[in-house]
Design a protein around this motif. Sequence first.
Motif, mmCIF file in Angstrom:
data_model
loop_
_atom_site.group_PDB
_atom_site.id
_atom_site.type_symbol
_atom_site.label_atom_id
_atom_site.label_comp_id
_atom_site.label_asym_id
_atom_site.label_seq_id
_atom_site.Cartn_x
_atom_site.Cartn_y
_atom_site.Cartn_z
ATOM 1 N N VAL A 18 0.850 -1.187 0.000
ATOM 2 C CA VAL A 18 0.000 0.000 0.000
ATOM 3 C C VAL A 18 0.884 1.236 0.000
ATOM 4 O O VAL A 18 2.012 1.203 0.497
ATOM 5 N N HIS A 19 0.374 2.315 -0.546
ATOM 6 C CA HIS A 19 1.116 3.573 -0.611
ATOM 7 C C HIS A 19 0.250 4.685 -0.034
ATOM 8 O O HIS A 19 -0.958 4.714 -0.253
ATOM 9 N N GLN A 20 0.876 5.576 0.738
ATOM 10 C CA GLN A 20 0.193 6.736 1.313
ATOM 11 C C GLN A 20 1.104 7.951 1.180
ATOM 12 O O GLN A 20 2.319 7.836 1.283
ATOM 13 N N LEU A 21 0.496 9.098 0.974
ATOM 14 C CA LEU A 21 1.279 10.329 0.901
ATOM 15 C C LEU A 21 1.776 10.733 2.281
ATOM 16 O O LEU A 21 2.866 11.274 2.422
ATOM 17 N N ALA A 22 0.985 10.477 3.315
ATOM 18 C CA ALA A 22 1.359 10.776 4.701
ATOM 19 C C ALA A 22 0.513 9.883 5.603
ATOM 20 O O ALA A 22 -0.555 9.406 5.203
ATOM 21 N N PRO A 23 0.975 9.624 6.835
ATOM 22 C CA PRO A 23 0.168 8.810 7.757
ATOM 23 C C PRO A 23 -1.228 9.408 7.941
ATOM 24 O O PRO A 23 -1.383 10.611 8.079
#
Length: 61
Positions: free
Chosen positions: A39-44
Motif C-alpha cells: 500500500v502507498h500513502q502520501l502521509a500517515p
Amino acid sequence: MFGENLLNAKQLAKKLGVGNTTVFKLLKQKNNSGQACPVHQLAPGCRKYYIFDEVKQWLMN
C-alpha cells in the motif's frame, strides 16, 4: 484518478472484478508468505493507494 497504475480501493475492486467488501477483507489479510498487501500513502492517516501490478503479485503469492 491517477491513471491505470495508482488506484484507490474502489478502482482496485473494479479492476479485480470483485466487490468493495471483498477487497477490504483481502487487504486486512496476509498472503501465504506472511506479507501484508503493498500500500502507498502520501502521509500517515491519508488515503491509501494501490499499484495494481503489486497487488496482483501479492495475491498470487
